[in-house]
Design a protein around this motif. Sequence first.
Motif, PDB file in Angstrom:
ATOM      1  N   PRO A 172       0.816  -1.229   0.000  1.00 29.20           N
ATOM      2  CA  PRO A 172       0.000   0.000   0.000  1.00 29.20           C
ATOM      3  C   PRO A 172       0.843   1.270   0.000  1.00 29.20           C
ATOM      4  CG  PRO A 172      -0.843  -1.588   1.599  1.00 29.20           C
ATOM      5  CD  PRO A 172       0.496  -2.080   1.162  1.00 29.20           C
ATOM      6  N   TRP A 173       1.985   1.235   0.698  1.00 30.02           N
ATOM      7  CA  TRP A 173       2.868   2.397   0.710  1.00 30.02           C
ATOM      8  C   TRP A 173       3.434   2.650  -0.689  1.00 30.02           C
ATOM      9  CZ3 TRP A 173       5.249   4.985   5.202  1.00 30.02           C
ATOM     10  CH2 TRP A 173       4.655   4.615   6.423  1.00 30.02           C
ATOM     11  N   ILE A 174       3.745   1.595  -1.409  1.00 32.44           N
ATOM     12  CA  ILE A 174       4.281   1.753  -2.759  1.00 32.44           C
ATOM     13  C   ILE A 174       3.270   2.472  -3.644  1.00 32.44           C
ATOM     14  CG2 ILE A 174       4.891   0.459  -4.840  1.00 32.44           C
ATOM     15  CD1 ILE A 174       6.380  -1.506  -3.044  1.00 32.44           C
ATOM     16  N   GLU A 175       2.013   2.059  -3.571  1.00 32.48           N
ATOM     17  CA  GLU A 175       0.982   2.716  -4.366  1.00 32.48           C
ATOM     18  C   GLU A 175       0.785   4.166  -3.916  1.00 32.48           C
ATOM     19  OE1 GLU A 175      -0.308   1.455  -7.086  1.00 32.48           O
ATOM     20  OE2 GLU A 175       1.037  -0.229  -6.710  1.00 32.48           O
ATOM     21  N   PHE A 176       0.789   4.390  -2.618  1.00 36.70           N
ATOM     22  CA  PHE A 176       0.613   5.734  -2.059  1.00 36.70           C
ATOM     23  C   PHE A 176       1.710   6.678  -2.549  1.00 36.70           C
ATOM     24  CE2 PHE A 176       1.494   8.926   1.185  1.00 36.70           C
ATOM     25  CZ  PHE A 176       0.242   9.343   1.618  1.00 36.70           C
ATOM     26  N   TYR A 177       2.963   6.236  -2.468  1.00 39.41           N
ATOM     27  CA  TYR A 177       4.073   7.114  -2.827  1.00 39.41           C
ATOM     28  C   TYR A 177       4.261   7.210  -4.336  1.00 39.41           C
ATOM     29  CZ  TYR A 177       5.429   8.215   1.888  1.00 39.41           C
ATOM     30  OH  TYR A 177       5.427   8.719   3.168  1.00 39.41           O
ATOM     31  N   ARG A 178       3.883   6.182  -5.071  1.00 34.96           N
ATOM     32  CA  ARG A 178       3.915   6.296  -6.527  1.00 34.96           C
ATOM     33  C   ARG A 178       2.944   7.375  -6.989  1.00 34.96           C
ATOM     34  NH1 ARG A 178       3.070   1.133  -8.054  1.00 34.96           N
ATOM     35  NH2 ARG A 178       5.306   0.716  -8.208  1.00 34.96           N
ATOM     36  N   GLY A 187       1.049   9.167   5.579  1.00 35.61           N
ATOM     37  CA  GLY A 187       0.779  10.584   5.357  1.00 35.61           C
ATOM     38  C   GLY A 187       1.653  11.485   6.202  1.00 35.61           C
ATOM     39  N   ARG A 188       1.874  11.089   7.455  1.00 32.18           N
ATOM     40  CA  ARG A 188       2.744  11.887   8.324  1.00 32.18           C
ATOM     41  C   ARG A 188       4.171  11.898   7.790  1.00 32.18           C
ATOM     42  NH1 ARG A 188       0.865  12.232  14.107  1.00 32.18           N
ATOM     43  NH2 ARG A 188      -1.279  11.472  14.153  1.00 32.18           N
ATOM     44  N   VAL A 189       4.628  10.748   7.313  1.00 35.48           N
ATOM     45  CA  VAL A 189       5.976  10.675   6.746  1.00 35.48           C
ATOM     46  C   VAL A 189       6.063  11.522   5.480  1.00 35.48           C
ATOM     47  CG1 VAL A 189       7.675   9.134   5.696  1.00 35.48           C
ATOM     48  CG2 VAL A 189       6.462   8.428   7.773  1.00 35.48           C
ATOM     49  N   ALA A 190       5.029  11.454   4.638  1.00 35.28           N
ATOM     50  CA  ALA A 190       5.026  12.229   3.391  1.00 35.28           C
ATOM     51  C   ALA A 190       5.075  13.726   3.678  1.00 35.28           C
ATOM     52  CB  ALA A 190       3.787  11.884   2.571  1.00 35.28           C
ATOM     53  N   THR A 191       4.338  14.160   4.687  1.00 37.26           N
ATOM     54  CA  THR A 191       4.356  15.579   5.061  1.00 37.26           C
ATOM     55  C   THR A 191       5.757  15.996   5.490  1.00 37.26           C
ATOM     56  OG1 THR A 191       2.029  15.542   5.719  1.00 37.26           O
ATOM     57  CG2 THR A 191       3.413  17.279   6.674  1.00 37.26           C
ATOM     58  N   TRP A 192       6.417  15.161   6.292  1.00 37.35           N
ATOM     59  CA  TRP A 192       7.776  15.472   6.739  1.00 37.35           C
ATOM     60  C   TRP A 192       8.743  15.515   5.563  1.00 37.35           C
ATOM     61  CZ3 TRP A 192      12.387  12.747   6.528  1.00 37.35           C
ATOM     62  CH2 TRP A 192      13.438  13.278   7.288  1.00 37.35           C
ATOM     63  N   LEU A 193       8.597  14.573   4.619  1.00 33.33           N
ATOM     64  CA  LEU A 193       9.510  14.530   3.480  1.00 33.33           C
ATOM     65  C   LEU A 193       9.412  15.803   2.637  1.00 33.33           C
ATOM     66  CD1 LEU A 193       9.130  10.837   2.260  1.00 33.33           C
ATOM     67  CD2 LEU A 193      11.169  11.878   3.274  1.00 33.33           C
ATOM     68  N   CYS A 247      26.048   5.413   3.464  1.00 34.97           N
ATOM     69  CA  CYS A 247      25.608   5.682   2.092  1.00 34.97           C
ATOM     70  C   CYS A 247      25.195   7.146   1.940  1.00 34.97           C
ATOM     71  CB  CYS A 247      24.415   4.791   1.724  1.00 34.97           C
ATOM     72  SG  CYS A 247      24.749   3.023   1.772  1.00 34.97           S
ATOM     73  N   SER A 248      25.180   7.607   0.718  1.00 31.14           N
ATOM     74  CA  SER A 248      24.668   8.937   0.414  1.00 31.14           C
ATOM     75  C   SER A 248      23.160   8.829   0.227  1.00 31.14           C
ATOM     76  CB  SER A 248      25.326   9.480  -0.859  1.00 31.14           C
ATOM     77  OG  SER A 248      24.815  10.754  -1.176  1.00 31.14           O
ATOM     78  N   LEU A 249      22.397   9.495   1.101  1.00 30.99           N
ATOM     79  CA  LEU A 249      20.940   9.416   1.080  1.00 30.99           C
ATOM     80  C   LEU A 249      20.337  10.797   0.932  1.00 30.99           C
ATOM     81  CD1 LEU A 249      20.341   6.940   4.071  1.00 30.99           C
ATOM     82  CD2 LEU A 249      20.642   6.375   1.643  1.00 30.99           C
ATOM     83  N   ARG A 250      19.129  10.835   0.427  1.00 31.29           N
ATOM     84  CA  ARG A 250      18.380  12.094   0.317  1.00 31.29           C
ATOM     85  C   ARG A 250      17.682  12.414   1.638  1.00 31.29           C
ATOM     86  NH1 ARG A 250      15.669  14.194  -4.705  1.00 31.29           N
ATOM     87  NH2 ARG A 250      14.162  15.783  -4.044  1.00 31.29           N
ATOM     88  N   ALA A 251      17.144  11.382   2.297  1.00 29.86           N
ATOM     89  CA  ALA A 251      16.495  11.493   3.603  1.00 29.86           C
ATOM     90  C   ALA A 251      16.311  10.086   4.130  1.00 29.86           C
ATOM     91  CB  ALA A 251      15.150  12.219   3.505  1.00 29.86           C
ATOM     92  N   ALA A 252      16.061   9.978   5.444  1.00 27.41           N
ATOM     93  CA  ALA A 252      15.908   8.673   6.070  1.00 27.41           C
ATOM     94  C   ALA A 252      14.786   8.730   7.101  1.00 27.41           C
ATOM     95  CB  ALA A 252      17.216   8.236   6.728  1.00 27.41           C
ATOM     96  N   ILE A 259      15.645   8.106  -0.829  1.00 27.22           N
ATOM     97  CA  ILE A 259      15.060   8.158   0.508  1.00 27.22           C
ATOM     98  C   ILE A 259      14.946   6.711   0.984  1.00 27.22           C
ATOM     99  CG2 ILE A 259      12.979   8.732   1.815  1.00 27.22           C
ATOM    100  CD1 ILE A 259      12.441  10.810  -0.520  1.00 27.22           C
ATOM    101  N   VAL A 260      15.291   6.456   2.240  1.00 25.22           N
ATOM    102  CA  VAL A 260      15.103   5.106   2.787  1.00 25.22           C
ATOM    103  C   VAL A 260      14.165   5.185   3.982  1.00 25.22           C
ATOM    104  CG1 VAL A 260      17.249   4.075   1.945  1.00 25.22           C
ATOM    105  CG2 VAL A 260      17.263   5.305   4.110  1.00 25.22           C
TER     106      VAL A 260
END
Length: 258
Positions: A19-25, A249-255, A95-100, A77-78
Amino acid sequence: MPTIIFVHGLWIHASSWAPWIEFYRAAGYRPIAPGWPGDLETAGSTRTDPSGLAGHGLDDIAAHYAEIIDGLDEPPIVIGHSVGGAVVQKLNSTCSLRAAVAISPAPVKGVRALPIAQLRSSFPVLKDPRNASRTVALTVEQFRYGFGNTLSRAESDELYEAFAMPGPGRPIFEVATANLRRRSPAAVNTRSRTPLLFVAAEHDHTVPAVTTRGAHRLYRESPAAVDLVEIPGRAHSCVFDRGWEDVAGRVATWLKQA
C-alpha cells in the motif's frame, strides 16, 4: 522523481509495503521494497522455506541494501520499520541518502531503555542462544502481543496470515548485546548527514515509544535535522494495519519539508 527504498522489519515480509508503494507512486516518487537477503517472493513461500534467512545479521542486511543504493543514479530516501529502522540508520552512516525515516526502530548501540514489553517481545529469540544462527517464527499469540496488541483479534490474525514469516535470530542478539560490546553491528554514526525522522507508536510492545525517543536523543548533536513524531493509540503493526495511511501521510508531510 526521487526513489524510495522501503526496508521491512523482522518477522514481516516485504509485501507488507505494497500500500505504501501505491501511495508514494501516486505522490510522484519511485518506490521499491526489496526483501532481505534470503527472503522469497511471498510470506507463504518464505514460511515454507526460511533457510535462506538463517544467520544473516545487521551487517549482511545493510550491505544488501547498500548494494541496491549503489546501483541507483541518485541518492534515495530510505524508510525502515523495526529492525529495518536500525538498518536505515546504518545506511545513513555509510551511504549517500536524500532522507531517512526510522519507524519504531530496533534499538541501536547507545539506547539504554529496556522496557519489560520489549524483553517479552524478544524472548522467542533470546531464550535460546542457538537461535543466533537459525530462523525463528512467531506464534499467532506472540504476534498479537508484539505487533497487534491494539487491534481486534480478527485483524491481528489476518495480518499474521498475510505477512508473518520466520526471521533470522541474529539481529535480535546483536541489538540485545550492543551496549555490552566494544564493536557492535548495531553501532551507527549519530551525526546524521541527512534529514532523519523517527516515528514512535504509543502502544508499541516490540519497540516501545520510550526506546524510539532514546534513539532520537542520540542524534542531539547531529548537524542535520533529526525529528521525532509520536503516533497515539498505535502499536508495532502501524505500518501495515488498517491505519497505515495515517503513518504514510505523516511521513510524506515530513519529506516535503525535509
